[in-house]
Motif scaffolding. Structure first.
Motif, PDB file in Angstrom:
ATOM      1  N   ILE A   1       1.257  -1.183   0.235  1.00 36.47           N
ATOM      2  CA  ILE A   1      -0.078  -0.367  -0.608  1.00 36.47           C
ATOM      3  C   ILE A   1       0.915   1.487  -0.296  1.00 36.47           C
ATOM      4  CG2 ILE A   1      -1.455   1.036   1.721  1.00 36.47           C
ATOM      5  CD1 ILE A   1      -2.841  -1.375   2.490  1.00 36.47           C
ATOM      6  N   GLU A   2       2.127   1.373   1.282  1.00 35.02           N
ATOM      7  CA  GLU A   2       2.786   2.315   0.488  1.00 35.02           C
ATOM      8  C   GLU A   2       3.524   2.444  -0.578  1.00 35.02           C
ATOM      9  OE1 GLU A   2       2.999   4.808   2.887  1.00 35.02           O
ATOM     10  OE2 GLU A   2       0.995   3.669   4.166  1.00 35.02           O
ATOM     11  N   GLY A   3       3.712   1.628  -1.244  1.00 35.45           N
ATOM     12  CA  GLY A   3       4.443   1.647  -2.262  1.00 35.45           C
ATOM     13  C   GLY A   3       3.832   2.508  -3.254  1.00 35.45           C
TER      14      GLY A   3
ATOM     15  N   LYS B   1       1.325  -9.291 -10.797  1.00 37.82           N
ATOM     16  CA  LYS B   1       2.155  -8.998 -10.098  1.00 37.82           C
ATOM     17  C   LYS B   1       3.740  -8.571 -10.346  1.00 37.82           C
ATOM     18  CE  LYS B   1      -1.190  -7.268  -5.715  1.00 37.82           C
ATOM     19  NZ  LYS B   1      -0.072  -7.765  -4.247  1.00 37.82           N
ATOM     20  N   ASN B   2       3.274  -9.692 -10.300  1.00 36.51           N
ATOM     21  CA  ASN B   2       5.423 -10.353 -11.418  1.00 36.51           C
ATOM     22  C   ASN B   2       5.637  -9.082 -12.447  1.00 36.51           C
ATOM     23  OD1 ASN B   2       5.649 -12.022  -9.710  1.00 36.51           O
ATOM     24  ND2 ASN B   2       5.007 -13.993 -10.788  1.00 36.51           N
ATOM     25  N   ASP B   3       4.816  -8.112 -12.667  1.00 37.66           N
ATOM     26  CA  ASP B   3       5.770  -7.465 -13.997  1.00 37.66           C
ATOM     27  C   ASP B   3       5.261  -5.800 -13.324  1.00 37.66           C
ATOM     28  OD1 ASP B   3       4.167  -9.463 -15.944  1.00 37.66           O
ATOM     29  OD2 ASP B   3       2.883  -8.633 -16.975  1.00 37.66           O
ATOM     30  N   LEU B   4       5.126  -5.874 -12.367  1.00 38.56           N
ATOM     31  CA  LEU B   4       5.141  -4.484 -11.327  1.00 38.56           C
ATOM     32  C   LEU B   4       5.726  -4.492 -11.294  1.00 38.56           C
ATOM     33  CD1 LEU B   4       2.351  -2.187 -10.642  1.00 38.56           C
ATOM     34  CD2 LEU B   4       2.443  -3.804  -8.301  1.00 38.56           C
ATOM     35  N   THR B   5       6.236  -2.729 -11.656  1.00 38.08           N
ATOM     36  CA  THR B   5       7.463  -1.700 -11.105  1.00 38.08           C
ATOM     37  C   THR B   5       7.067  -0.568 -10.752  1.00 38.08           C
ATOM     38  OG1 THR B   5       8.718  -1.103 -13.400  1.00 38.08           O
ATOM     39  CG2 THR B   5       8.959  -3.232 -12.967  1.00 38.08           C
ATOM     40  N   PHE B   6       7.984   0.349 -10.089  1.00 38.54           N
ATOM     41  CA  PHE B   6       7.495   1.806 -10.031  1.00 38.54           C
ATOM     42  C   PHE B   6       7.064   2.456 -10.910  1.00 38.54           C
ATOM     43  CE2 PHE B   6       7.405   6.738  -9.023  1.00 38.54           C
ATOM     44  CZ  PHE B   6       7.275   5.610  -8.167  1.00 38.54           C
ATOM     45  N   ASP B   7       7.580   2.287 -12.476  1.00 44.58           N
ATOM     46  CA  ASP B   7       6.734   3.040 -13.991  1.00 44.58           C
ATOM     47  C   ASP B   7       5.993   2.022 -14.323  1.00 44.58           C
ATOM     48  OD1 ASP B   7       9.416   4.462 -13.208  1.00 44.58           O
ATOM     49  OD2 ASP B   7      11.071   3.199 -14.594  1.00 44.58           O
ATOM     50  N   GLU B   8       6.324   1.196 -13.685  1.00 40.93           N
ATOM     51  CA  GLU B   8       4.420   0.156 -14.589  1.00 40.93           C
ATOM     52  C   GLU B   8       3.347   0.583 -13.653  1.00 40.93           C
ATOM     53  OE1 GLU B   8       3.010  -3.098 -16.729  1.00 40.93           O
ATOM     54  OE2 GLU B   8       4.961  -2.412 -16.730  1.00 40.93           O
ATOM     55  N   LEU B   9       3.621   0.824 -12.927  1.00 38.23           N
ATOM     56  CA  LEU B   9       2.562   1.112 -11.900  1.00 38.23           C
ATOM     57  C   LEU B   9       2.274   2.589 -12.417  1.00 38.23           C
ATOM     58  CD1 LEU B   9       0.479   0.411  -9.815  1.00 38.23           C
ATOM     59  CD2 LEU B   9       2.579   1.404  -8.076  1.00 38.23           C
ATOM     60  N   LEU B  10       2.981   3.824 -12.232  1.00 37.77           N
ATOM     61  CA  LEU B  10       3.287   4.878 -13.088  1.00 37.77           C
ATOM     62  C   LEU B  10       2.142   4.975 -14.394  1.00 37.77           C
ATOM     63  CD1 LEU B  10       5.678   7.577 -11.626  1.00 37.77           C
ATOM     64  CD2 LEU B  10       3.651   7.355 -10.986  1.00 37.77           C
ATOM     65  N   LEU B  11       2.613   3.814 -15.347  1.00 34.52           N
ATOM     66  CA  LEU B  11       2.124   4.306 -16.892  1.00 34.52           C
ATOM     67  C   LEU B  11       0.639   3.131 -16.298  1.00 34.52           C
ATOM     68  CD1 LEU B  11       2.102   4.006 -19.529  1.00 34.52           C
ATOM     69  CD2 LEU B  11       3.393   1.743 -19.015  1.00 34.52           C
TER      70      LEU B  11
END
Length: 232
Positions: free
Chosen positions: A27-29, A130-140
């Motif tokens: 959640i914090e991420g 979730k295995n695809d998830l990165t900070f940039d992916e989440l922002l995209l």
């Protein structure tokens, strides 16, 4: 559950965000990524819950605002009394109460049938493995959804594109249910052998019958059709 009641800055566009995940550090991420999105344009008010029950209570609270975007983990502790077993059920509740809310689902599931079922029944604005998830992916993903687009992560797109349109696949729990039905195990006894609740087993049976278009609703017809398709 917690809710950030910080007053919005007047010149910014206020957006209400819901995050539900049973891992506080995740959640914090998410919050860290969201608050970095166009900070000169948006003021994000973020509510959070850690399981199906706290999310349900938040959604039923009359003081809770309408959410613009909801991030939901699919696998979370259930709220069986209200038949909320997963993020999918929460998504349905949110869309019933707040039809304009954009739903982003996140999951560890990689079974084709599960992914196709989520797309068919929820039609989420975002679906991320979730295995695809990165900070940039989440922002995209957040950017696309905020701009009224859809975002499916790379693994989701690959699975959907490579699967035959008429294929039927089921996950391990569904296979266990079919197996025990074929052995004559009563539904009410299956939770002794399958590590999910009786209510979840009953719901999966209903979903299997819908998937296989069993009009009679009988277990015998379900077994016959499932066996003819080689599902167990």
């Amino acid at each position: 559950m917690t809710f950030d009641l910080t007053a919005p800055i007047s010149h910014l566009i206020t957006r209400n965000i819901l995050i539900v995940d049973d891992h506080p550090f995740i959640i914090e991420g998410y919050k860290n990524a969201i608050t970095r999105y166009n900070p000169k344009e948006y003021d994000f008010r973020i509510a959070q819950a850690y399981d199906c029950r706290s999310a349900y209570d938040l959604l039923e609270d009359e003081s809770t605002p309408k959410f613009d975007v909801a991030f939901l983990d699919i696998s979370m502790p259930a709220y069986e009394e209200k038949e909320i077993f997963s993020g999918e059920d929460l998504a349905k509740l949110i869309l019933k109460k707040m039809p304009d809310c954009k739903v982003i689902l996140l999951t560890m599931y990689t079974e084709l049938l599960k992914i196709k079922t989520i797309i068919r029944t929820i039609n989420p604005n975002g679906l991320i493995i979730k295995n695809d998830l990165t900070f940039d992916e989440l922002l995209l993903a957040f950017d696309k959804v905020m701009k009224n687009g859809k975002y499916y992560s790379q693994s989701v797109v690959k699975m959907v594109n490579q699967s035959p349109h008429n294929s039927i696949e089921i996950d391990q729990f569904d296979k266990q249910i079919l197996f025990h039905l074929s052995k004559g195990t009563r539904t009410e006894d299956m939770s002794q052998y399958i590590p999910i609740s009786l209510a979840a087993i009953e719901k999966r049976k209903v979903n299997l019958k819908e998937l296989l278009k069993i009009r009679s609703g009988s277990d015998e017809e379900l077994l016959k059709e499932a066996k003819s398709k080689g599902l167990f």
